[in-house]
Scaffold this motif. Structure first.
Motif, short mmCIF file in Angstrom:
data_model
loop_
_atom_site.label_atom_id
_atom_site.label_comp_id
_atom_site.label_asym_id
_atom_site.label_seq_id
_atom_site.Cartn_x
_atom_site.Cartn_y
_atom_site.Cartn_z
N ASP A 266 -11.25 -46.04 34.11
CA ASP A 266 -11.53 -46.01 35.71
C ASP A 266 -11.89 -47.53 36.19
OD1 ASP A 266 -13.46 -44.44 35.77
OD2 ASP A 266 -14.78 -44.62 35.01
N GLY A 267 -10.87 -47.33 37.25
CA GLY A 267 -10.90 -48.44 38.17
C GLY A 267 -9.55 -49.57 38.56
N GLN A 268 -8.38 -48.61 37.89
CA GLN A 268 -7.38 -49.27 38.05
C GLN A 268 -6.21 -48.72 39.57
OE1 GLN A 268 -4.79 -48.25 34.07
NE2 GLN A 268 -5.03 -50.08 34.02
N PHE A 269 -5.72 -50.01 39.85
CA PHE A 269 -5.42 -50.01 40.52
C PHE A 269 -3.68 -49.16 40.52
CE2 PHE A 269 -4.84 -51.07 45.62
CZ PHE A 269 -3.66 -49.86 45.91
N ILE A 270 -3.20 -48.07 40.37
CA ILE A 270 -1.96 -47.31 39.71
C ILE A 270 -0.87 -47.72 40.75
CG2 ILE A 270 -0.92 -46.38 38.21
CD1 ILE A 270 -3.60 -45.36 36.59
N GLY A 271 0.02 -47.81 40.89
CA GLY A 271 1.18 -47.29 41.54
C GLY A 271 2.05 -45.92 41.03
N ILE A 272 2.82 -45.40 41.58
CA ILE A 272 3.38 -44.59 41.41
C ILE A 272 4.50 -44.21 42.32
CG2 ILE A 272 3.86 -42.18 40.91
CD1 ILE A 272 1.35 -41.43 39.99
N ILE A 273 6.34 -44.48 41.70
CA ILE A 273 7.33 -44.56 42.51
C ILE A 273 7.99 -43.92 41.80
CG2 ILE A 273 7.04 -46.88 43.17
CD1 ILE A 273 9.29 -47.85 40.42
N GLY A 274 9.52 -43.23 42.11
CA GLY A 274 10.08 -43.16 42.05
C GLY A 274 10.68 -41.94 42.73
N LEU B 66 -1.57 -44.84 43.82
CA LEU B 66 -0.26 -45.21 45.44
C LEU B 66 0.98 -44.81 45.46
CD1 LEU B 66 -0.38 -46.67 48.14
CD2 LEU B 66 0.41 -48.25 46.61
N VAL B 67 1.34 -43.71 45.39
CA VAL B 67 2.34 -43.05 45.77
C VAL B 67 3.00 -43.78 46.13
CG1 VAL B 67 4.04 -41.13 46.10
CG2 VAL B 67 1.91 -40.61 44.49
N SER B 68 4.65 -44.80 46.23
CA SER B 68 5.20 -45.57 47.20
C SER B 68 6.57 -45.19 46.60
CB SER B 68 4.60 -46.68 47.04
OG SER B 68 5.13 -47.33 48.64
N HIS B 69 6.98 -45.26 48.10
CA HIS B 69 9.11 -45.91 48.06
C HIS B 69 8.93 -47.17 48.31
CE1 HIS B 69 9.75 -42.06 47.67
NE2 HIS B 69 9.84 -41.28 48.53
N SER B 70 7.68 -48.06 48.71
CA SER B 70 8.33 -49.23 49.00
C SER B 70 7.46 -50.25 47.26
CB SER B 70 7.36 -49.24 50.65
OG SER B 70 7.36 -51.19 50.42
N MET B 71 9.09 -50.78 47.14
CA MET B 71 9.19 -51.59 45.52
C MET B 71 8.02 -52.83 46.09
SD MET B 71 9.95 -49.63 43.91
CE MET B 71 9.90 -47.80 44.61
N GLU B 72 8.57 -53.34 47.27
CA GLU B 72 7.42 -54.77 47.51
C GLU B 72 6.37 -54.87 47.86
OE1 GLU B 72 10.32 -53.32 49.20
OE2 GLU B 72 11.86 -54.80 48.09
N ASP B 73 5.40 -53.50 48.04
CA ASP B 73 4.44 -52.79 48.71
C ASP B 73 3.73 -52.45 46.98
OD1 ASP B 73 4.46 -52.78 51.37
OD2 ASP B 73 4.18 -50.28 51.73
N VAL B 74 4.07 -52.09 45.76
CA VAL B 74 3.98 -51.50 44.86
C VAL B 74 3.57 -53.39 44.14
CG1 VAL B 74 4.16 -49.19 44.35
CG2 VAL B 74 5.73 -50.72 43.75
#
Lengths: 281, 294
Positions: free
Chosen positions: B32-40, B199-207
């Motif tokens: 619970d409560g994590q902020f996770i980035g998913i990149i690929g 958060l699925v993101s293509h921006s490495m800077e954002d994650v």
């Protein structure tokens, strides 16, 4: 006169409500004048709604001015008899690769443009090959486009435009939907077209890193050109750009932050190499 | 409470010549409560993974537990799962349809069968949480700017009061300020409500800037699952799978290679600036260097 010239270009459209009643007039482009020389790499920046896409659509006569004039290779975009010549001279690539590809096979898709122009078959194949090679997609010529990545599809779209032998190519956020690798591939292909093939490039983007090599940058705001200059001149003005909802490349921002911490660095550092040199390393 | 994926596999077009493994033995715990980035890169399995989490796609094999319950159990309420795990698709503003913003946001909670008062309270709260100014509530969603439309679409999902919020590239196509505004808003929301955010993101800077943990997907597998700094240490391996490190990280590596003894773990501009300034001072400063201007 350059390949693309605009003089006091104004574009207005009527805004209507649900029932079709006129709500007001929107001036999306407001007295823009610019002159792009053959072979230049031009970048257009601006926040969402600043008028940059509306401006881009004037260049291949998808839209034409309410007031003022746009000339593409000397042809006035308001004169209908030039329509096809204009679209052939200034090709356009849009944001979503999936909306632009129609062929079942990559090489067919790229051949679609020249075929419509009535080019003889043999020459079509020659153009398809040249165009695919120019964007580094020749090895995929027999593939189905839906087997390609976003970056590869965008390069096929670019090849499709290139096969019509345009003098100018307008790209409206071609990398917005791509992953980092796709972005790199597309930008590399676009720079290649400009430097090797001498095609004039007009690139619209929200990614500041993509335009550090441009010859000239226009920044749009409220339908007007708010800033123009070389990338270095533009990116030296970090705060002004942030006010316009924009940004600078990360390395430029880093140099700016280092200046704020007392390091004597020049304004407008654009590349990693420049930063390293400025730090005396 | 948490989400647990246990050896999840998903195979497209099973038993046909087009058979392809989209998820390959994924095991994962999302507390619970994590902020996770998913990149690929495109096609690495990110979206397929996301769609498993709210039951839109059913795994070919393996199990998924939401708060300790197996979501593939015969009597598990998967309809309810979809309101507990809110999914914001790419370009969600294309799904706006109502005549005004407020009604659009009401649509989700209304479908949950809540009474009108509760629906309106939730819609109001959701719109406030995404930072949409009150005066826009009764405008047509189609009259708003790109960034505003996207907030309305996110509010529509928030109004379902999900426990987990999944966003698929929420900043694609927005101008730089619009990107920052949306991400700041999501971060604030996550902090205030304790909601789990993916958060699925293509921006490495954002994650690099926003998340606590990064999952790197490649060919249907999880390549790395770690804190951002630890993940971006593998920048060469990331490049091999079509990704990259944030630019700041590359700069740090360059500087170190050229002899400035910086810690290469900086992944944001802020961290990089601190670290370079420190290293330059420690090395005796630059000619003409002044004190700190802050």
């Amino acid at each position: 006169m350059g390949i693309v010239k605009a003089e006091k270009l104004t574009y207005e459209y009527i805004r209507r409500d649900e029932e079709g009643n006129v709500e007001g007039l929107v001036r999306a482009v407001d007295e823009v004048s610019l002159d792009v020389k053959q072979g230049e790499f031009i970048a257009i920046l601006g926040h969402n709604g600043s008028g940059k896409s509306t401006l881009a659509k004037q260049i291949n006569a998808i839209l034409y001015p309410t007031e003022g004039t746009v000339w593409v290779d000397g042809m006035d975009t308001k004169e209908e008899e030039h329509l096809w010549d204009i679209r052939q001279t200034a090709g356009m690539v849009f944001q979503n690769p999936d909306n632009q590809i129609i062929g079942q096979v990559v090489e067919e898709d790229v051949g679609f443009g020249p075929e419509n122009m009535g080019i003889p078959t043999e020459e079509i194949w020659q153009r398809v090959e040249e165009s695919l090679r120019a964007v580094g997609m020749y090895a995929f010529r027999k593939y189905s486009p839906n087997k390609l990545s976003g970056g590869q599809k965008q390069r096929v779209s670019i090849a499709g435009v290139l096969a019509m032998h345009p003098k100018c190519i307008v790209l409206d956020e071609p990398t917005a939907m791509l992953d980092p690798n796709g972005r790199r591939e597309v930008i590399r292909a676009v720079r290649g077209l400009n430097q090797v093939e001498g095609v004039t490039v007009i690139l619209i983007t929200h990614y500041m890193e993509e335009i550090v090599h441009a010859d000239h940058v226009f920044v749009m705001d409220q339908g007007r050109i708010a800033m123009e200059g070389t990338p270095r001149e533009i990116f030296s003005q970090v705060e002004r750009l942030q006010d316009l909802r924009l940004d600078v490349p990360q390395v430029t921002l880093l140099a700016y932050e280092l200046q704020n911490r007392g390091l004597p660095l020049p304004d407008g550092i654009l590349t990693r190499e420049e930063l390293i040199q400025a730090l005396g390393l | 409470m948490s989400i647990i994926l246990d050896h999840v596999n998903y195979i497209y077009e099973k038993d046909t010549p087009l058979e392809r493994k989209a998820l390959d033995d994924i095991s994962l715990v999302i507390p619970d409560g994590q902020f996770i980035g998913i990149i690929g890169h495109t096609g690495s399995g990110k979206s397929t993974l996301m769609q498993h989490l709210n039951g839109l796609i059913r795994a070919t094999s393996g199990s998924i537990y939401f708060n300790g319950e197996d979501i593939y159990d015969r009597d598990y309420d998967r309809k309810k799962l979809r309101s507990r795990v809110g999914l914001v698709f790419q370009y969600p503003e294309h799904q706006l349809f109502e005549i005004d913003v407020f009604r659009d946001v009401c649509f989700g909670p209304k479908n949950l069968g809540l009474d009108r008062r509760e629906v309106e309270l939730r819609a109001y709260d959701a719109l406030r949480r995404v930072g949409l100014p009150d005066e826009l509530f009764y405008q047509s969603p189609f009259e708003l700017s790109g960034g505003q439309k996207r907030r309305v679409a996110i509010a529509g999902v928030l109004a379902m009061k999900p426990e987990v919020l999944i966003l698929d590239e929420p900043t694609a196509g927005l101008d730089p300020r619009g990107r920052t505004e949306i991400l700041e808003q999501i971060k604030k929301l996550q902090r205030e409500t304790g909601m789990t955010v993916l958060l699925v993101s293509h921006s490495m800077e954002d994650v690099a800037e926003y998340v606590d943990r990064i999952l790197v997907m490649n060919q249907g597998r999880i390549l790395y699952d770690d804190a951002p700094k630890a993940v971006f240490r593998h920048y060469r391996e990331l490049e091999e799978v079509g990704l990259a490190a944030p630019q700041a990280a590359y700069i740090m590596h360059d500087l170190r290679e050229r002899g400035l003894p910086v810690n290469t773990d900086a992944i944001t501009v802020e961290e990089a600036a601190e670290e370079i300034a420190r290293a330059v001072r420690a090395a005796g400063g630059l000619p003409g260097m002044t004190g700190q201007r802050i």
